[in-house]
Design an enzyme around this catalytic site. Structure first.
Site, PDB file in Angstrom:
ATOM      1  N   ARG A  20     -76.555 106.581 -81.646  1.00 37.83           N
ATOM      2  CA  ARG A  20     -76.796 108.000 -81.922  1.00 37.83           C
ATOM      3  C   ARG A  20     -78.212 108.249 -82.450  1.00 37.83           C
ATOM      4  O   ARG A  20     -78.886 109.183 -81.984  1.00 37.83           O
ATOM      5  CB  ARG A  20     -75.740 108.526 -82.904  1.00 37.83           C
ATOM      6  CG  ARG A  20     -74.368 108.721 -82.258  1.00 37.83           C
ATOM      7  CD  ARG A  20     -73.331 109.147 -83.277  1.00 37.83           C
ATOM      8  NE  ARG A  20     -73.116 108.121 -84.289  1.00 37.83           N
ATOM      9  CZ  ARG A  20     -72.438 108.310 -85.423  1.00 37.83           C
ATOM     10  NH1 ARG A  20     -71.932 109.498 -85.690  1.00 37.83           N
ATOM     11  NH2 ARG A  20     -72.276 107.331 -86.277  1.00 37.83           N
ATOM     12  N   ASN A  38     -70.138 111.141 -82.268  1.00 34.38           N
ATOM     13  CA  ASN A  38     -68.985 110.319 -81.906  1.00 34.38           C
ATOM     14  C   ASN A  38     -67.813 111.241 -81.633  1.00 34.38           C
ATOM     15  O   ASN A  38     -67.622 112.244 -82.328  1.00 34.38           O
ATOM     16  CB  ASN A  38     -68.599 109.382 -83.058  1.00 34.38           C
ATOM     17  CG  ASN A  38     -69.490 108.169 -83.127  1.00 34.38           C
ATOM     18  OD1 ASN A  38     -70.081 107.762 -82.136  1.00 34.38           O
ATOM     19  ND2 ASN A  38     -69.599 107.578 -84.313  1.00 34.38           N
TER      20      ASN A  38
END
Length: 741
Positions: A20, A38
């Site tokens: 990320r 997520n």
């Protein structure tokens, strides 16, 4: 210029590897807006908005600058409506599940983190738990998905101001939004105590080293469980550890600081060097150098030692303080039981084994044993697939017909869940004939079922009705109202290799100890032809009496007597086999009316080991065969033909030949028996005119048997497992593959 909007779902190794933060950085480089987060499973959702150039640059960077441990297996990209985002953000995790993703395994410390630990000017100098986006524990400290700090045991360690600044700093490539980071101010700490719980003053690492060098035995808490550490040079200490651990012969693994240290004691090929240095840091079985400078009691009568390199800063510092930079680091468990993961277990289960406990205050959530690998005939062969590899899924070239769980076999066991084209193997579980270990299998099967939201329609088990794992399978089938399917052991071995390569038909050689055969006998040396769910046993090692069952594996002299009884009188046997008269008389009487037979490769190797005076009693799984293999080192292959008579490969001829050539050198006899056995197996398989031959089973890792197969295959391709153990740790994937047909 027109603005486009896309929603991207990415699966693979995309959690716990700095994915990320990576997406955040490349989004800013490409000047696109949106977010990354997520999702509820373990996949990652990306929303991007930008012009054609920005979108194109983002996609280029996505694939060209991927973090080192990240791996994209699937990417689903669709155009969506514009939201006119003003910037790009990392959002909190969501609850939606679209595509599953690989649960991140535990990685060894990276070079950059180690540099910080060794730099006196760095604030993480000598910090034992240093990690970043690209390294450190993952699966072993996860309570649940998704991989966020609050879902791991790091939740107990709130970030200090300096770590928090790094965590929220987008320019910090290794620590921005990295869940496992910490430092000496806010992270886990080390403690050293006596077995009675008395806290030992001083630096825990340097005091531990002093104690080890004085001959004490220490339990050390690592990433996935406790190790037991001791001095590998001190014969008295090694023998004391053996006595305390009730482990008279089974080898101990040795951890080393670096490759040059390993190379003082063992030969290391280029392939083995790559394995040792890989991020997974498995134990690699290496051939010892002579004269061997470490204690001869580390791995008695074996020509290989299990070496592995440090995989945490904690290990590195410990080894660096040691004078010779090596330590025994063996599993911290009571004989036959799972490895301890907390201090309570270590104090209770290892009492009488250890003197002190070196531990940290971060919880180990999921037990993960060290992985073990060896190279045979220049092929990488898993012995144990665990830390660094599990629970990463293995993709098949076919899809399972229904979601399922597979419980594997019994010894050195591993379970699996499977859905779509993915098989998720548990970490190494162990011997499920012990209730505690069976419960561990149940625990981790249910963990994977929960994390991947699998609703099993099939439960697959071995045909052996005596296996505790088969009992567990029946309970799982009841729990999920699923169909229970049982698959023959050696067919599953062969399917495990077929699964690895994506074939649905062929000819396989399955060679191992004992598996329950379709005719009720103990199979273990089989040539099987299969096509999908249909299989036929075409050839097998010659049946010999198997009076008494598994006691013959523990006491291989009995097995030798039983094999000799097929061509010798019992008076002649008494001259060779030194069992007591009462036992020989009982065997003589029972064998005449016995209806129990075996075609086991393992029992043939065991009996040969006894006849050559190498090993007469088994104290650990595979011991006589392993010592037979070690005794063959440097030997010359002699003439020996193992005939094929009807469906049988007549291994009894091996023993006739050994008796006729008993005056030859043991290494010549040992290598000949194993090499020619491989030759006999492949000759039988070639009679079926195969395009390729699959080879699996515990004996498939044997260097000389495997060479005998490969070098006599007449150009037919020999396929061995690449991603799972050839032994019973690979059975579960073969069971799962059955459900693709």
């Amino acid at each position: 210029m027109r603005t486009y909007a896309y929603r991207i779902i990415v699966s693979g190794i995309v959690q716990g590897v700095g994915f990320r933060p990576f997406i955040y950085r490349i989004a800013h480089k490409a000047n696109v807006k949106g977010y990354v987060k997520n999702m509820g499973g373990s996949e990652v959702e990306i929303r991007i908005e930008g012009n054609n150039d920005g979108i194109g640059e983002f996609m280029r960077l996505l694939f060209s600058e991927l973090p080192p441990e990240a791996k994209i297996e699937n990417i689903n990209m669709e155009e969506t409506e514009l939201n006119l985002f003003s910037d790009f953000k990392i959002l909190p995790s969501g609850n939606e599940i679209k595509e599953p993703s690989i649960i991140p395994p535990d990685f060894s410390i990276c070079d950059e983190c180690l540099k910080e630990v060794l730099n006196p000017k760095d604030r993480r100098y000598k910090y034992p738990f240093n990690s970043c986006a690209y390294c450190g524990p993952r699966f072993s400290m996860m309570y649940k998905l998704p991989y966020d700090r609050e879902n791991t045991s790091m939740i107990d360690f709130p970030l200090c101001d300096e770590c928090r600044f790094e965590y929220y700093d987008p320019s910090n490539e290794r620590r921005f939004d990295t869940q496992g980071i910490s430092c000496p101010r806010c992270g886990p700490r080390l403690y050293l105590e006596s077995i009675e719980g008395e806290r030992i003053e001083g630096d825990p690492l340097t005091v531990t080293v002093k104690l080890i060098e004085e001959g004490y035995i220490i339990a050390i808490k690592g990433i996935g469980g406790f190790h037991i550490a001791a001095d590998p040079f001190n014969d008295d200490v090694v023998l004391k550890l053996r006595e305390r651990k009730n482990r008279p012969q089974k080898p101990f693994a040795v951890m080393a600081l670096d490759l040059p240290t390993v190379e003082k004691y063992a030969y290391v090929s280029n392939l083995e060097r790559e394995l040792l240095k890989s991020p997974q840091k498995p134990i690699v079985l290496l051939k010892k150098k002579e004269p061997y400078e470490l204690s001869k009691y580390l791995s008695p009568d074996l020509d290989r030692e299990g070496f592995f390199l440090f995989y945490t800063a904690f290990h590195y510092l410990l080894l660096d303080y040691m004078k010779n930079h090596v330590l025994i680091m063996t599993s911290g468990n009571k004989h036959g039981y799972p490895m301890c993961i907390d201090e309570k277990c270590a104090r209770e289960k290892l009492k009488g084994v250890i003197d002190y406990i070196l531990y940290h205050n971060r919880n180990i959530v999921n037990r993960v044993d060290d992985s073990v690998i060896r190279v045979s005939a220049n092929r990488v062969m898993f012995i144990r697939r665990s830390r660094g590899y599990a629970p990463m899924w293995i993709k098949l070239k076919r899809k399972v017909q229904k979601p399922l769980v597979a419980v594997g076999a019994e010894l050195q066991n591993v379970g699996a869940v499977a859905f779509d084209d993915k098989v998720v193997l548990t970490q190494y579980i162990g011997d499920t004939d012990e209730l505690e270990t069976l419960n561990e299998l149940d625990k981790y099967m249910n963990l994977l079922i929960s994390w991947y939201n699998v609703k099993p329609k099939l439960v697959i088990a071995d045909k052996n009705p005596a296996y505790q794992s088969t009992y567990l399978a029946s309970k799982l089938a009841e729990r999920f109202s699923a169909e229970l399917v049982k698959i023959q052991h050696h067919y599953a071995h062969i399917l495990s290799v077929a699964a690895d390569y994506g074939f649905e038909e062929g000819v396989g050689i399955a060679i191992d100890g004992i598996g329950y055969g379709d005719d009720g006998n103990g199979w273990g040396g089989e040539i099987i032809k299969f096509n999908g769910k249909n299989y036929e046993r075409k050839y097998h090692l010659k049946y010999v009496p198997y009076v008494g069952g598994d006691i013959n594996a523990i006491r291989p002299e009995r097995m030798l007597a039983l094999i000799l009884s097929t061509f010798m009188s019992w008076d002649e046997i008494r001259e060779i086999v030194k069992l007591n008269e009462r036992e020989l008389s009982i065997l003589e009487k029972i064998v005449k009316r016995s209806k129990s037979f075996t075609s086991s490769t393992g029992r043939v190797l065991d009996a040969a080991s006894v006849l050559l005076g190498i090993c007469k009693y088994r104290t650990y799984e595979g011991e006589p065969a392993m010592k037979l293999e070690a005794s063959a080192r440097g030997g010359k292959i002699l003439d020996l033909e193992i005939p094929i008579v009807g469906e049988e490969i007549n291994t009894v001829k091996i023993f006739e030949w050994l008796l006729e050539n008993k005056d030859n050198k043991i290494n010549n006899l040992a290598i000949t028996v194993q090499y020619r056995l491989g030759e006999g197996l492949v000759k039988a398989a070639l009679k079926l005119n195969p395009e390729r031959i699959f080879v699996s089973g515990g004996a498939a890792v044997n260097e000389y048997i495997l060479r005998g197969i490969i070098e006599n295959s007449q150009g037919v391709e020999i396929l061995t497992p690449r991603r799972v153990p050839a032994g019973d740790g690979g059975i579960a994937i073969g069971q799962a593959y059955y459900a693709t047909f």
